[in-house]
Scaffold this active site. Structure first.
Site, PDB file in Angstrom:
ATOM      1  CG  ASP A 167     -34.771  -8.134  -9.157  1.00  0.00           C
ATOM      2  OD1 ASP A 167     -35.051  -7.531 -10.060  1.00  0.00           O
ATOM      3  OD2 ASP A 167     -35.722  -7.905  -7.994  1.00  0.00           O
ATOM      4  CE  LYS A 168     -25.476  -9.931  -7.316  1.00  0.00           C
ATOM      5  NZ  LYS A 168     -24.202  -9.011  -6.946  1.00  0.00           N
TER       6      LYS A 168
END
Length: 334
Positions: A167-168
């Protein structure tokens, strides 16, 4: 639906609601789902746009798809302002995405390991892995194109070399393939669940069990299609193993091992068992203080795999980000 399975006692020490697999991130193909009772009466264009939120498509783009016949309800064409009913089967033939022109960018990379076949980096929190709508630059791919210039082309121009993603908002280890041979080998290892992935998370609350397993299927959240949730409808099996490393009365430091790789899996599972991750912007809610964290306290700290050419087992580790380390120091000394 399976729930969390715990082993040991608290005193021991321990070292989609749609049928869409968002972790596959397919750029084209048919997506099919059934309208739930909560969505009955919605306009077709609004419903489809929200259902495909993870693909970042606009409502006007969905309207164009509807007019072209790419969207059907119960096998029949529809209109953008048509209404959907509970039980309707929606099908969308998603067009192949036009490749973005991913350009090399001189962005610093923290390279943990690199040879002619593979590169492993320590991704900072906040950095997107590959270009997409709204993130055409400043991604890991842009940085890798500048650094390597020889990434595998299996995933095309949008995701060259990318075998997996995090994930970012998650920091930590990420690998990329530098040729097609390496890409095929690493992808197969992920498919067989033989890649070692250990994460470290600081969660709210005192986790009472020394170790355990959360075996609970994950699918789209019926109330917010940008999020995921534990559900037995339109979901896929998700398994997360955890062990308590330290307890701080109202916080717990966990080591987690992924057996499957669903989108937001750890974050969803931790929320599900009542211990969301500190600072998680989507699943943390208002569970407590963020302890000065600049984002969520989730770090991909260990990555292990078999080298695609030599057959050697490699294992790498990355230190916790500074703010997470500082938060732990604060808890230990308060």
């Amino acid at each position: 639906m399976k729930k969390a399975v715990f082993d040991g006692s608290g005193d021991e020490e321990a070292p989609d609601a749609l049928a869409i697999d968002a972790s596959d991130e397919e750029e084209g193909g048919r997506i099919v789902w059934t309208v739930g009772p909560d969505q009955a009466g919605e306009r077709a264009d609004k419903h489809v746009t929200e259902a495909l939120a993870d693909l970042s498509v606009s409502r006007s783009q969905v309207q164009d798809w509807i007019r072209s016949g790419a969207v059907t309800i119960n096998g029949q064409s529809c209109k953008p302002n048509g209404k959907v009913a509970a039980g309707d089967e929606l099908a969308v033939d998603v067009p192949e995405a036009e490749p973005l022109e991913s350009l090399p960018e001189d962005i610093p990379l923290n390279v943990v390991y690199e040879d002619a076949d593979v590169i492993v980096i320590d991704k900072p929190r906040g950095m997107v892995v590959h270009p997409a709508v709204g993130h055409a630059s400043g991604t890991v791919v842009n940085a890798l194109l500048y650094h390597c210039r020889d990434l595998s082309g299996i995933n095309g121009t949008m995701r060259p070399g990318i075998v997996h993603r995090i994930d970012k908002d998650t920091s930590g280890l990420l690998m990329a393939a530098k040729n097609d041979l390496a890409h095929a080998s690493l992808a197969e290892q992920f498919k067989e669940h033989s890649v070692l992935r250990r994460y470290y998370a600081l969660v709210y609350g005192n986790v009472p069990h020394a170790k355990g397993t959360v075996d609970a299927p994950i699918g789209r959240d019926k109330n917010d299609r940008k999020m995921f949730a534990v559900t037995d409808k339109g979901s896929k099996r998700a398994v997360t193993h955890f062990a308590v490393l330290e307890r701080f009365d109202d916080y717990t430091l966990l080591e987690l091992r992924l057996e499957t790789g669903r989108t937001h899996q750890i974050r969803v599972h931790m929320k599900y068992i009542g211990h969301p991750i500190v600072g998680d912007p989507m699943y943390g809610g208002r569970a407590g203080r963020t302890l000065g964290m600049q984002g969520q306290a989730l770090h991909a700290g260990v990555l292990g795999f078999v080298h695609p050419r030599t057959g050697e087992t490699l294992e790498f580790s990355a230190p916790l980000p500074d703010d997470m380390e500082q938060a732990l120091h604060s808890l230990r000394t308060r």
